[in-house]
Design a protein around this motif. Sequence first.
Motif, PDB file in Angstrom:
ATOM      1  N   GLY A  57     108.857   5.377  54.980  1.00  0.00           N
ATOM      2  CA  GLY A  57     108.237   4.821  56.181  1.00  0.00           C
ATOM      3  C   GLY A  57     107.298   5.741  56.925  1.00  0.00           C
ATOM      4  N   ARG A  58     107.053   6.925  56.392  1.00  0.00           N
ATOM      5  CA  ARG A  58     106.122   7.844  57.056  1.00  0.00           C
ATOM      6  C   ARG A  58     105.492   8.764  56.024  1.00  0.00           C
ATOM      7  NH1 ARG A  58     108.479  12.920  58.187  1.00  0.00           N
ATOM      8  NH2 ARG A  58     110.688  13.033  57.627  1.00  0.00           N
ATOM      9  N   TRP A  59     104.463   9.475  56.472  1.00  0.00           N
ATOM     10  CA  TRP A  59     103.751  10.353  55.553  1.00  0.00           C
ATOM     11  C   TRP A  59     104.494  11.668  55.365  1.00  0.00           C
ATOM     12  CZ3 TRP A  59     100.045   8.675  52.496  1.00  0.00           C
ATOM     13  CH2 TRP A  59      99.385   9.606  51.695  1.00  0.00           C
ATOM     14  N   HIS A  60     104.746  12.011  54.114  1.00  0.00           N
ATOM     15  CA  HIS A  60     105.366  13.297  53.779  1.00  0.00           C
ATOM     16  C   HIS A  60     104.245  14.320  53.669  1.00  0.00           C
ATOM     17  CE1 HIS A  60     107.456  16.095  50.776  1.00  0.00           C
ATOM     18  NE2 HIS A  60     108.173  16.170  51.881  1.00  0.00           N
ATOM     19  N   LYS A  61     104.177  15.242  54.629  1.00  0.00           N
ATOM     20  CA  LYS A  61     102.993  16.106  54.806  1.00  0.00           C
ATOM     21  C   LYS A  61     102.950  17.323  53.893  1.00  0.00           C
ATOM     22  CE  LYS A  61     103.439  16.748  59.226  1.00  0.00           C
ATOM     23  NZ  LYS A  61     103.104  17.227  60.602  1.00  0.00           N
ATOM     24  N   GLY A  62     103.915  17.452  52.999  1.00  0.00           N
ATOM     25  CA  GLY A  62     103.910  18.600  52.098  1.00  0.00           C
ATOM     26  C   GLY A  62     104.479  18.230  50.750  1.00  0.00           C
ATOM     27  N   VAL A  63     104.921  19.235  50.019  1.00  0.00           N
ATOM     28  CA  VAL A  63     105.608  19.015  48.742  1.00  0.00           C
ATOM     29  C   VAL A  63     106.994  19.639  48.836  1.00  0.00           C
ATOM     30  CG1 VAL A  63     103.470  18.962  47.387  1.00  0.00           C
ATOM     31  CG2 VAL A  63     104.664  21.136  47.713  1.00  0.00           C
ATOM     32  N   GLY A  74      91.874  32.508  49.838  1.00  0.00           N
ATOM     33  CA  GLY A  74      91.500  31.115  49.618  1.00  0.00           C
ATOM     34  C   GLY A  74      92.148  30.522  48.383  1.00  0.00           C
ATOM     35  N   THR A  75      92.756  31.372  47.565  1.00  0.00           N
ATOM     36  CA  THR A  75      93.476  30.925  46.367  1.00  0.00           C
ATOM     37  C   THR A  75      94.968  31.088  46.625  1.00  0.00           C
ATOM     38  OG1 THR A  75      91.647  31.622  44.945  1.00  0.00           O
ATOM     39  CG2 THR A  75      93.777  31.263  43.900  1.00  0.00           C
ATOM     40  N   LEU A  76      95.705  29.991  46.574  1.00  0.00           N
ATOM     41  CA  LEU A  76      97.124  30.023  46.910  1.00  0.00           C
ATOM     42  C   LEU A  76      97.995  30.071  45.662  1.00  0.00           C
ATOM     43  CD1 LEU A  76      97.255  27.265  49.708  1.00  0.00           C
ATOM     44  CD2 LEU A  76      96.634  29.688  49.917  1.00  0.00           C
ATOM     45  N   ILE A  77      99.206  30.621  45.837  1.00  0.00           N
ATOM     46  CA  ILE A  77     100.220  30.578  44.791  1.00  0.00           C
ATOM     47  C   ILE A  77     101.397  29.760  45.304  1.00  0.00           C
ATOM     48  CG2 ILE A  77      99.543  32.805  43.791  1.00  0.00           C
ATOM     49  CD1 ILE A  77     101.988  34.044  45.206  1.00  0.00           C
ATOM     50  N   ALA A  78     102.218  29.279  44.388  1.00  0.00           N
ATOM     51  CA  ALA A  78     103.420  28.537  44.783  1.00  0.00           C
ATOM     52  C   ALA A  78     104.372  29.478  45.527  1.00  0.00           C
ATOM     53  CB  ALA A  78     104.108  27.951  43.561  1.00  0.00           C
ATOM     54  N   GLU A 122      98.589  20.160  46.423  1.00  0.00           N
ATOM     55  CA  GLU A 122      98.182  20.150  45.020  1.00  0.00           C
ATOM     56  C   GLU A 122      96.676  20.361  44.845  1.00  0.00           C
ATOM     57  OE1 GLU A 122     100.543  17.617  42.152  1.00  0.00           O
ATOM     58  OE2 GLU A 122     100.883  16.512  44.022  1.00  0.00           O
ATOM     59  N   LEU A 123      95.937  20.338  45.944  1.00  0.00           N
ATOM     60  CA  LEU A 123      94.518  20.705  45.883  1.00  0.00           C
ATOM     61  C   LEU A 123      94.364  22.207  45.661  1.00  0.00           C
ATOM     62  CD1 LEU A 123      93.144  18.591  48.868  1.00  0.00           C
ATOM     63  CD2 LEU A 123      92.869  18.107  46.430  1.00  0.00           C
ATOM     64  N   TYR A 124      95.417  22.967  45.966  1.00  0.00           N
ATOM     65  CA  TYR A 124      95.362  24.427  45.895  1.00  0.00           C
ATOM     66  C   TYR A 124      96.306  25.021  44.844  1.00  0.00           C
ATOM     67  CZ  TYR A 124      92.872  23.941  50.298  1.00  0.00           C
ATOM     68  OH  TYR A 124      91.952  23.595  51.258  1.00  0.00           O
ATOM     69  N   VAL A 125      97.390  24.310  44.563  1.00  0.00           N
ATOM     70  CA  VAL A 125      98.390  24.819  43.630  1.00  0.00           C
ATOM     71  C   VAL A 125      98.794  23.687  42.675  1.00  0.00           C
ATOM     72  CG1 VAL A 125     100.649  25.894  43.355  1.00  0.00           C
ATOM     73  CG2 VAL A 125      99.286  26.409  45.377  1.00  0.00           C
ATOM     74  N   SER A 126      98.902  23.989  41.410  1.00  0.00           N
ATOM     75  CA  SER A 126      99.379  23.015  40.440  1.00  0.00           C
ATOM     76  C   SER A 126     100.900  23.164  40.312  1.00  0.00           C
ATOM     77  CB  SER A 126      98.706  23.228  39.076  1.00  0.00           C
ATOM     78  OG  SER A 126      99.249  22.345  38.115  1.00  0.00           O
ATOM     79  N   PHE A 127     101.631  22.113  40.701  1.00  0.00           N
ATOM     80  CA  PHE A 127     103.096  22.174  40.687  1.00  0.00           C
ATOM     81  C   PHE A 127     103.702  21.496  39.457  1.00  0.00           C
ATOM     82  CE2 PHE A 127     101.905  22.421  45.176  1.00  0.00           C
ATOM     83  CZ  PHE A 127     102.538  23.588  45.548  1.00  0.00           C
ATOM     84  N   PHE A 154     109.813  20.107  40.969  1.00  0.00           N
ATOM     85  CA  PHE A 154     108.893  19.448  41.903  1.00  0.00           C
ATOM     86  C   PHE A 154     109.433  18.044  42.174  1.00  0.00           C
ATOM     87  CE2 PHE A 154     104.327  17.580  42.221  1.00  0.00           C
ATOM     88  CZ  PHE A 154     104.431  17.539  43.608  1.00  0.00           C
ATOM     89  N   THR A 155     110.061  17.864  43.353  1.00  0.00           N
ATOM     90  CA  THR A 155     110.805  16.632  43.603  1.00  0.00           C
ATOM     91  C   THR A 155     110.083  15.626  44.492  1.00  0.00           C
ATOM     92  OG1 THR A 155     111.959  17.695  45.454  1.00  0.00           O
ATOM     93  CG2 THR A 155     113.026  17.774  43.285  1.00  0.00           C
ATOM     94  N   SER A 156     109.106  16.055  45.273  1.00  0.00           N
ATOM     95  CA  SER A 156     108.412  15.093  46.130  1.00  0.00           C
ATOM     96  C   SER A 156     107.016  15.590  46.446  1.00  0.00           C
ATOM     97  CB  SER A 156     109.186  14.868  47.433  1.00  0.00           C
ATOM     98  OG  SER A 156     108.574  13.842  48.196  1.00  0.00           O
ATOM     99  N   ALA A 157     106.039  14.689  46.261  1.00  0.00           N
ATOM    100  CA  ALA A 157     104.632  15.044  46.472  1.00  0.00           C
ATOM    101  C   ALA A 157     104.197  14.744  47.903  1.00  0.00           C
ATOM    102  CB  ALA A 157     103.757  14.280  45.476  1.00  0.00           C
ATOM    103  N   PHE A 158     102.955  15.011  48.176  1.00  0.00           N
ATOM    104  CA  PHE A 158     102.278  14.697  49.431  1.00  0.00           C
ATOM    105  C   PHE A 158     101.934  13.206  49.373  1.00  0.00           C
ATOM    106  CE2 PHE A 158      98.217  14.444  51.803  1.00  0.00           C
ATOM    107  CZ  PHE A 158      98.531  15.116  52.976  1.00  0.00           C
ATOM    108  N   LYS A 159     102.731  12.375  50.098  1.00  0.00           N
ATOM    109  CA  LYS A 159     102.567  10.928  49.951  1.00  0.00           C
ATOM    110  C   LYS A 159     103.310  10.201  51.070  1.00  0.00           C
ATOM    111  CE  LYS A 159     106.599  10.609  46.889  1.00  0.00           C
ATOM    112  NZ  LYS A 159     107.080  10.253  45.527  1.00  0.00           N
ATOM    113  N   PHE A 160     103.095   8.870  51.121  1.00  0.00           N
ATOM    114  CA  PHE A 160     103.833   8.020  52.046  1.00  0.00           C
ATOM    115  C   PHE A 160     105.241   7.834  51.496  1.00  0.00           C
ATOM    116  CE2 PHE A 160     104.969   4.019  54.156  1.00  0.00           C
ATOM    117  CZ  PHE A 160     104.625   4.343  55.472  1.00  0.00           C
TER     118      PHE A 160
END
Length: 203
Positions: A96-102, A76-80, A193-198, A87-93
């Motif tokens: 034109g679409r949602w970027h589903k990861g990092v 339940g505890t993840l590592i990078a 980023e809820l599981y790993v601090s990048f 870290f070049t791109s976060a989980f965000k819109f």
Amino acid sequence: TEPIPYSTQMVENDQLAQYSTKTMQVGQDGEASVQEQVVTLNGVETQRTVVSRAVLTQATDAVVAVGTGGSDIGTGTLIAPVTEYRFTSAFKFRNGRWHKGVDLAVSEGTPVYAADNGKVIVSEWSDSYGNYIIIDHQNGLKTLYAHNSALLVNVGDTVTKGRQIALSGNTGNSTGPHVHFEVHYNGVAVNPELYVSFGTETP
């Protein structure tokens, strides 16, 4: 008569997940016939002496297998998935679409590691992800690792947290060498980023 308690034998088994147990043989108490001399005074026992004891049935030991193989259940505890990155791109819109990861920029050929214990359920090529892997951590979480140059595990493999599973690359829909990392909970992509601090995003 009196029972003869059974013992429990623990045996290692590399076919079972680490620390898991499985009863291979059920234990059963034996039985002994005991003759005793009892001294009472005014109806109250004051002394008891064993005169003879004979085994009627031997106890049957329990046999329990203890797993020494790799565990496919996540902590339940993840590592990078990579140790050094930008870290070049976060989980965000994005675009034109949602970027589903990092996105974690690294040099091509950088070791990629399993974020937690689990079982490989996808290890293949796709036009968008390139060479990618999905690990099921058996606890509601799944992780995805995309754009690799080489895949080092196969579907069905059990992996432990920190095991190398791939070499990073620039395959699929990618504009530069990086690892695209996704976390899914109960089938829904969630912010890694809820599981790993990048650290700080630096596009």
